[in-house]
Motif scaffolding. Structure first.
Motif, PDB file in Angstrom:
ATOM      1  N   ARG A 159      43.472  37.652  34.937  1.00  0.00           N
ATOM      2  CA  ARG A 159      43.479  38.084  33.286  1.00  0.00           C
ATOM      3  C   ARG A 159      45.014  37.867  33.367  1.00  0.00           C
ATOM      4  N   LEU A 160      45.444  36.087  32.796  1.00  0.00           N
ATOM      5  CA  LEU A 160      46.484  35.733  33.310  1.00  0.00           C
ATOM      6  C   LEU A 160      47.397  36.196  32.565  1.00  0.00           C
ATOM      7  N   LYS A 161      47.419  36.721  31.154  1.00  0.00           N
ATOM      8  CA  LYS A 161      48.676  37.572  30.327  1.00  0.00           C
ATOM      9  C   LYS A 161      48.794  38.446  31.222  1.00  0.00           C
ATOM     10  N   ASP A 162      48.316  39.372  31.985  1.00  0.00           N
ATOM     11  CA  ASP A 162      48.924  40.845  32.615  1.00  0.00           C
ATOM     12  C   ASP A 162      48.058  40.614  33.746  1.00  0.00           C
ATOM     13  N   GLY A 163      47.495  39.891  34.916  1.00  0.00           N
ATOM     14  CA  GLY A 163      46.726  39.842  36.072  1.00  0.00           C
ATOM     15  C   GLY A 163      45.659  40.959  35.902  1.00  0.00           C
ATOM     16  N   HIS A 164      45.038  41.696  35.502  1.00  0.00           N
ATOM     17  CA  HIS A 164      43.932  42.376  35.182  1.00  0.00           C
ATOM     18  C   HIS A 164      43.014  41.699  35.684  1.00  0.00           C
ATOM     19  N   ARG A 165      42.245  42.090  36.459  1.00  0.00           N
ATOM     20  CA  ARG A 165      41.334  41.459  37.177  1.00  0.00           C
ATOM     21  C   ARG A 165      39.606  42.816  36.583  1.00  0.00           C
ATOM     22  N   VAL A 166      39.100  41.139  36.668  1.00  0.00           N
ATOM     23  CA  VAL A 166      37.122  41.271  36.220  1.00  0.00           C
ATOM     24  C   VAL A 166      36.524  40.147  36.786  1.00  0.00           C
ATOM     25  N   THR A 167      35.701  40.060  36.768  1.00  0.00           N
ATOM     26  CA  THR A 167      34.673  39.989  37.382  1.00  0.00           C
ATOM     27  C   THR A 167      33.777  38.428  36.102  1.00  0.00           C
ATOM     28  N   VAL A 168      33.395  37.380  37.024  1.00  0.00           N
ATOM     29  CA  VAL A 168      32.808  36.444  36.270  1.00  0.00           C
ATOM     30  C   VAL A 168      31.275  35.820  36.216  1.00  0.00           C
ATOM     31  N   LEU A 169      30.615  35.293  35.330  1.00  0.00           N
ATOM     32  CA  LEU A 169      29.033  35.377  35.800  1.00  0.00           C
ATOM     33  C   LEU A 169      29.584  34.017  35.487  1.00  0.00           C
ATOM     34  N   TRP A 170      28.869  32.962  36.068  1.00  0.00           N
ATOM     35  CA  TRP A 170      28.156  32.105  35.436  1.00  0.00           C
ATOM     36  C   TRP A 170      26.501  31.873  35.777  1.00  0.00           C
ATOM     37  N   SER A 171      26.318  31.785  33.901  1.00  0.00           N
ATOM     38  CA  SER A 171      24.377  31.760  34.445  1.00  0.00           C
ATOM     39  C   SER A 171      23.501  31.015  34.093  1.00  0.00           C
ATOM     40  N   MET A 172      22.826  30.154  34.673  1.00  0.00           N
ATOM     41  CA  MET A 172      22.123  28.944  34.400  1.00  0.00           C
ATOM     42  C   MET A 172      21.651  28.937  32.766  1.00  0.00           C
ATOM     43  N   VAL A 173      20.899  29.929  32.337  1.00  0.00           N
ATOM     44  CA  VAL A 173      21.015  30.187  31.594  1.00  0.00           C
ATOM     45  C   VAL A 173      21.890  30.924  29.826  1.00  0.00           C
ATOM     46  N   ALA A 174      23.026  30.682  30.205  1.00  0.00           N
ATOM     47  CA  ALA A 174      24.182  31.191  29.149  1.00  0.00           C
ATOM     48  C   ALA A 174      25.126  29.714  28.660  1.00  0.00           C
ATOM     49  N   ALA A 175      25.447  29.550  28.024  1.00  0.00           N
ATOM     50  CA  ALA A 175      26.069  28.599  27.363  1.00  0.00           C
ATOM     51  C   ALA A 175      27.668  28.628  28.302  1.00  0.00           C
ATOM     52  N   ARG A 176      27.811  29.487  28.367  1.00  0.00           N
ATOM     53  CA  ARG A 176      29.088  29.746  29.072  1.00  0.00           C
ATOM     54  C   ARG A 176      29.480  30.487  29.720  1.00  0.00           C
ATOM     55  N   PRO A 177      30.792  31.010  30.613  1.00  0.00           N
ATOM     56  CA  PRO A 177      30.845  31.846  31.411  1.00  0.00           C
ATOM     57  C   PRO A 177      30.862  33.336  31.103  1.00  0.00           C
ATOM     58  N   LEU A 178      30.578  34.475  31.703  1.00  0.00           N
ATOM     59  CA  LEU A 178      30.255  35.476  30.790  1.00  0.00           C
ATOM     60  C   LEU A 178      31.288  36.264  32.177  1.00  0.00           C
ATOM     61  N   VAL A 179      32.592  37.283  31.211  1.00  0.00           N
ATOM     62  CA  VAL A 179      33.631  38.183  31.856  1.00  0.00           C
ATOM     63  C   VAL A 179      33.019  39.603  31.761  1.00  0.00           C
ATOM     64  N   ILE A 180      32.875  39.962  33.081  1.00  0.00           N
ATOM     65  CA  ILE A 180      32.254  41.567  32.813  1.00  0.00           C
ATOM     66  C   ILE A 180      33.503  42.761  33.007  1.00  0.00           C
TER      67      ILE A 180
END
Length: 334
Positions: A159-180
């Motif tokens: 996360r650019l504002k504070d460096g917080h780590r997340v996981t991102v999933l690009w799914s073929m059935v979703a319109a946009r990537p999902l932040v976990i």
């Protein structure tokens, strides 16, 4: 160039008789081969990190005389240094799926000069196409994790504002990537149905993220490797250094000990597991689900593999030996 090892003799390969698939009654024996590396590159610096499970695979090699690496594709056993990543710093392969699409992390010197996550398509049939995966606004994806056979991609992001780590999933059935984004752990692997394995650290076997729901894996202990998931089955390793015990979850509530399993590094859709036997530093070996099959043979002069493996759905295993080079294991009926 290293000499390539073909079929080894039965005396050398008498590591045990194994079943190639659970349904087959005839036995096979494991054989080992050197993997051919690009001419002019040190084989000891090459590593395989993905396979399409159809005989092709991908990985990385260190460029001689440079503090940099190159992406390599092997098509029908022949290596090719991928020129499309020539303008990248430190590119490395994270995964490959059955379509031959390769997941790569690296720094594009012609772009922003930052770590990014890329898909490379069509490379086994000719010059491929490189596409950067764009994270949601406010995040930067900087490390690829896994690519499944549906084309879904899992990556680590900041996360650019504070460096917080997340996981991102690009799914073929979703319109946009999902932040976990959960305090329960970071994503470390991705199943074909979109289920994400979360690593909760040393004190918990982990969690499954499935369509927004989080499911705990039952168990206690200190877990040392990040684990793997395939076909709904999870493997992880409990450490009691130097002792170890690998576990299989076919059901999140019912972990089963893997017979004489010291570690479990990877699992394929057929339940073939590769890891180390008996202890964390034991000999490389294979299992079918929880049943021990055999220790993996090594080339002459090689004591053991490095402990980093890829196992394809064709039951072919890739790894490497320290200061030696990449290796390939398959089970022969001859």
């Amino acid at each position: 160039m290293h000499k390539r090892f073909g079929m080894l003799t039965a005396a050398v390969l008498a590591a045990g008789m194994v079943f190639a698939t659970p349904a087959q009654a005839d036995t096979c024996r494991w054989i080992v081969e050197d993997i051919k590396t690009p001419e002019g590159y040190d084989p000891a610096s090459a590593r395989v990190s993905g396979t399409d499970s159809k005989g092709n695979f991908s990985g990385t090699v260190i460029i001689p005389g440079q503090n940099n690496s190159a992406v390599v594709l092997w098509t029908n056993g022949e290596p090719r240094v991928v020129s499309e990543f020539a303008n990248f710093n430190y590119p490395h392969v994270d995964d490959e799926n059955s379509a031959g699409t390769v997941l790569v992390t690296g720094v594009d010197r012609g772009g922003a000069g930052e770590w990014g996550v890329y898909l490379y398509t069509g490379g086994h049939t000719g010059n491929g196409t490189v596409t950067q995966l764009q994270a949601p606004e406010g995040y930067r994806a900087d490390r690829g994790i896994a690519l499944n056979d549906q084309g879904d991609v899992l990556a680590s992001a900041e996360r650019l504002k504070d460096g917080h780590r997340v996981t991102v999933l690009w799914s073929m059935v979703a319109a946009r990537p999902l932040v976990i984004d959960t305090p329960l752990g970071q994503g470390v692997d991705l199943d074909d149905d979109g289920t994400v394995l979360l690593d909760a650290g040393y004190t918990h076997p982990g969690y499954l993220w499935r369509a927004g729901q989080i499911i705990p894996l039952s168990g206690k202990g200190s877990f040392v490797n990040t684990g793997a998931i395939r076909g709904g089955k999870v493997v992880r390793t409990e450490s009691m250094w130097p002792e170890g015990q690998s576990w299989l979850w076919e059901n999140p509530d019912e972990p089963r000990p893997i017979e004489d399993g010291g570690t479990a590094w990877d699992i394929n859709s057929n339940g073939l597991i590769v890891g180390d036997r008996s202890t964390i530093v034991g000999p490389s070996a294979v299992w079918r689900n929880t049943t021990f099959l055999a220790e993996l043979p090594m080339p002459d002069g090689v004591r053991d593999a490095s402990g980093v493996f890829v196992v394809g759905d064709d039951d072919v295993i890739y790894g490497d030996a320290y200061n030696y080079g990449p290796l390939k294991w398959s089970c022969s009926y001859r």
